[in-house]
Structures are given as structure tokens and as C-alpha cells.
Enzyme design. Structure first.
Site, PDB file in Angstrom:
ATOM      1  N   SER A 100       0.820  -1.219   0.000  1.00 28.35           N
ATOM      2  CA  SER A 100       0.000   0.000   0.000  1.00 28.35           C
ATOM      3  C   SER A 100       0.849   1.263   0.000  1.00 28.35           C
ATOM      4  O   SER A 100       1.714   1.422   0.848  1.00 28.35           O
ATOM      5  CB  SER A 100      -0.875   0.062   1.258  1.00 28.35           C
ATOM      6  N   HIS A 135      -4.470   0.794  -4.550  1.00 24.79           N
ATOM      7  CA  HIS A 135      -3.655  -0.211  -5.226  1.00 24.79           C
ATOM      8  C   HIS A 135      -3.903  -0.082  -6.721  1.00 24.79           C
ATOM      9  O   HIS A 135      -5.032   0.089  -7.151  1.00 24.79           O
ATOM     10  CB  HIS A 135      -4.041  -1.626  -4.786  1.00 24.79           C
ATOM     11  N   HIS A 179      -5.037  -9.477  -2.540  1.00 22.97           N
ATOM     12  CA  HIS A 179      -5.181  -9.826  -1.123  1.00 22.97           C
ATOM     13  C   HIS A 179      -6.294 -10.848  -0.947  1.00 22.97           C
ATOM     14  O   HIS A 179      -7.286 -10.818  -1.668  1.00 22.97           O
ATOM     15  CB  HIS A 179      -5.525  -8.579  -0.309  1.00 22.97           C
ATOM     16  N   TYR A 209      -8.398 -10.827   1.406  1.00 31.53           N
ATOM     17  CA  TYR A 209      -9.647 -10.164   1.835  1.00 31.53           C
ATOM     18  C   TYR A 209     -10.474  -9.668   0.656  1.00 31.53           C
ATOM     19  O   TYR A 209     -11.646  -9.326   0.820  1.00 31.53           O
ATOM     20  CB  TYR A 209      -9.370  -9.022   2.828  1.00 31.53           C
ATOM     21  N   GLU A 210      -9.883  -9.646  -0.531  1.00 29.41           N
ATOM     22  CA  GLU A 210     -10.654  -9.283  -1.727  1.00 29.41           C
ATOM     23  C   GLU A 210     -11.513 -10.458  -2.197  1.00 29.41           C
ATOM     24  O   GLU A 210     -12.333 -10.299  -3.099  1.00 29.41           O
ATOM     25  CB  GLU A 210      -9.707  -8.846  -2.852  1.00 29.41           C
ATOM     26  N   ALA A 270       2.676  -2.679   3.963  1.00 26.95           N
ATOM     27  CA  ALA A 270       2.371  -1.781   5.077  1.00 26.95           C
ATOM     28  C   ALA A 270       1.949  -2.675   6.228  1.00 26.95           C
ATOM     29  O   ALA A 270       1.243  -3.658   6.019  1.00 26.95           O
ATOM     30  CB  ALA A 270       1.243  -0.844   4.687  1.00 26.95           C
ATOM     31  N   MET A 301      -1.845  -7.819   6.189  1.00 28.33           N
ATOM     32  CA  MET A 301      -2.845  -8.640   5.488  1.00 28.33           C
ATOM     33  C   MET A 301      -2.349  -9.152   4.135  1.00 28.33           C
ATOM     34  O   MET A 301      -3.141  -9.382   3.221  1.00 28.33           O
ATOM     35  CB  MET A 301      -4.127  -7.818   5.279  1.00 28.33           C
ATOM     36  N   SER A 302      -1.042  -9.317   4.012  1.00 32.69           N
ATOM     37  CA  SER A 302      -0.504  -9.755   2.716  1.00 32.69           C
ATOM     38  C   SER A 302       0.720 -10.632   2.917  1.00 32.69           C
ATOM     39  O   SER A 302       0.956 -11.127   4.017  1.00 32.69           O
ATOM     40  CB  SER A 302      -0.133  -8.525   1.874  1.00 32.69           C
ATOM     41  N   ASN A 360       1.672   2.344  11.279  1.00 35.51           N
ATOM     42  CA  ASN A 360       0.873   2.719  12.446  1.00 35.51           C
ATOM     43  C   ASN A 360       1.213   1.752  13.573  1.00 35.51           C
ATOM     44  O   ASN A 360       1.713   0.664  13.322  1.00 35.51           O
ATOM     45  CB  ASN A 360      -0.631   2.599  12.110  1.00 35.51           C
ATOM     46  N   HIS A 409      -7.229   3.509   7.286  1.00 33.44           N
ATOM     47  CA  HIS A 409      -6.468   3.319   6.045  1.00 33.44           C
ATOM     48  C   HIS A 409      -5.768   4.623   5.655  1.00 33.44           C
ATOM     49  O   HIS A 409      -4.669   4.594   5.086  1.00 33.44           O
ATOM     50  CB  HIS A 409      -7.417   2.848   4.930  1.00 33.44           C
TER      51      HIS A 409
END
Ligand code: HPA
Length: 276
Positions: free
Chosen positions: A34, A65, A87, A89-90, A117, A215-216, A239, A251
Site C-alpha cells: 500500500s 492499489h 489480497h 480479503y478481496e 504496510a 494482510m498480505s 501505524n 487506512h
């Protein structure tokens, strides 16, 4: 869910299409997280191929993205870069998120730089820190290698004792020292997302030995190791993870921090690539 086919024929067809667009034979693959797509600006004489044009390639859906494959050279080394990644989550299966890595292998890639990230789980980290992955925890509950194993792609039970190459980490640290910079190092926990974690989950991850969470990356690394590709992983700590600070995660914060460190990141990658 996607119907993308990830078998050896699909891999070859995707790679053949890419070869029809460029004479570049990439040695190094780059997958950007990201907000880090800026690295695309480093590629000389880049040929851009939209994902949607490549047979069997999935198409990225998340905001921030992009979806193109770039081939060219960085510091004289032939590279292939994913601008935008896939990802779980997609809604993609792990074997779909990692499909481009198999295509990269078919194109000739032997070393992969994956960036992401991530939230800082280690409380000594700060937003803006860059962390070399020493290892990962695959907490997605899934593997991209599930199903019959195609021996032409790799062995049934691949070794993961050096998921992230010691040699490449040493090379990255050496490159950083030339910039008077020191990477953080640690373990990346890969989760499904897309919700950020709860504070209790972050405490659990810390107890499990995680230093960063995202998440990747884990499925891409597993497929790369299966294919015998050496992996270098870098997390941009965008973060502090949930519950560490008394503030919600967003985000926007992730994208802002990635934006802040991108120049530093860029100059480091320029120094790392020749050493890969
Ligand atoms: N958690 C999970 N993924 C992330 C985070 C986080 O805090 N920050 C950036 N990606």
C-alpha cells in the site's frame, strides 16, 4: 470468488503473453505494498502491462492499489514489478494472490522483494520504521499450496526454515548502512483482514512472537519458496497496532505514513537491488 486458473498451463500462458510484450528477462521480482507504488518510478525503459490484459491474471480491487505489471531495469538489473497486489480479503484464494509469483518464476526471477504496510506490534517500533522480515506467522488459516502438487513447480513439502533469505537480509542491512540507516528486524504476522485487529488480538500476536501485523505477503512468500525463489521482505510500519495508542486505526493513516517514508524507501531499494 475468482475462477482464475492457477495450473502450470495458465502460468505458461500468462508468462508467454508477457514475453510477447518485452525482451526483458527479469532476474528480480518486486511486489509493492500500500502506498509504495512510487518505486515504479525507479524502473528504466519500463514496459507496462495492465493486469487485465494478462491471461489468467486476477484484477486488484482495493483503493490505493493499482493494477499493472512493469518490466524494465533498475541499476542495470532486469526486474519485473507488480504495481498493486492481490489480497485474500478481496475474496481471492491464497493460490490466486500468489499466482503472479509463479509467473515471475517462469519469466526467470530468482529473487523477490516483497514490501508491505504493517502495524507495529513490537512497542519499541514507531510509525515510519522499516522492518526486515526475519520470519512470518501464517495466520490466514490457508496455504497457496493446498491441492495436488505439480512437481514441475516445486516439492510437495517445501522447507520454510529460511523463508526470508539470510543472505538478502545481510545485503539489505549493508545497503542501509551506506545510507546511515538501520532496519528494524522482526516477525511478520499475516492475517486475513480486512478489519484491523482488536487490542486482544494484538496482545495475542505479541505473545506469539509477532513484531508486525498485516494482510498480505505470507502466501506470496510460501509460493516463492516452493518455487525456489529467494525472498527479501520489508514492512513499512505505518501505524502502531490496535490498542497500543489510545486512537482508532484508519487506512488514511496507513497511506499517509507510507507517503512520508517513500523517498527513504526508494533510495534504500535503489541500493539493495544491485546486491540482490
Ligand atoms: N493491521 C493489519 N494490517 C495493517 C495494519 C495493521 O495495523 N497497518 C497496515 N496494514
Amino acid at each position: 470468488m475468482t475462477t482464475t486458473n492457477t495450473n502450470a498451463n495458465s502460468i505458461r500462458e500468462a508468462a508467454d503473453y508477457i514475453r510477447s510484450k518485452t525482451d526483458i528477462v527479469p532476474e528480480i521480482g518486486l511486489i509493492l505494498g500500500s502506498g509504495l507504488g512510487i518505486l515504479a518510478n525507479l524502473i528504466e525503459d519500463a514496459v507496462s502491462i495492465p493486469y487485465e490484459d494478462i491471461p489468467h491474471f486476477p484484477v486488484s480491487t482495493v483503493e490505493g492499489h493499482e493494477g499493472e505489471l512493469l518490466l524494465g531495469t533498475i541499476q542495470g538489473r532486469p526486474v519485473v514489478m507488480m504495481k498493486g497486489r492481490f489480497h485474500m480479503y478481496e475474496g481471492y484464494g491464497p493460490e490466486v494472490t500468489a499466482f503472479p509469483v509463479r509467473v515471475m518464476k517462469n519469466l526467470g526471477v530468482s529473487g523477490l522483494l516483497v514490501t508491505n504496510a504493517a502495524g507495529g506490534v513490537n512497542t519499541s517500533f514507531k510509525p515510519g520504521d522499516l522492518m526486515l522480515l526475519t520470519d512470518h506467522l501464517n495466520l490466514t488459516g490457508k496455504s497457496p499450496l493446498i491441492g495436488p502438487n505439480d512437481a514441475s513447480l516445486g516439492v510437495r513439502f517445501p522447507d520454510m526454515s529460511e523463508a526470508y533469505s539470510r543472505r538478502l537480509r545481510a545485503a539489505a542491512s549493508e545497503a542501509a548502512s551506506e545510507h546511515d540507516f538501520t532496519f528494524r528486524e522482526g516477525v511478520y504476522a499475516g492475517l486475513l483482514g480486512p478489519s484491523y485487529e482488536t487490542p486482544a488480538e494484538i496482545r495475542m500476536l505479541r505473545a506469539l512472537g509477532a513484531d508486525a501485523v498485516g494482510m498480505s505477503t505470507v502466501s506470496e512468500t510460501i509460493v516463492a519458496r516452493h518455487a525456489g525463489i529467494e525472498v527479501l521482505g520489508i514492512s513499512c510500519i505505518t501505524n502502531m497496532a490496535a490498542g497500543i495508542l489510545d486512537q482508532p486505526l484508519s487506512h488514511e493513516e496507513v497511506m499517509e505514513t507510507a507517503e512520508m517514508v517513500k523517498e527513504k524507501f526508494l533510495s534504500l531499494v535503489l541500493s539493495i537491488i544491485p546486491k540482490m
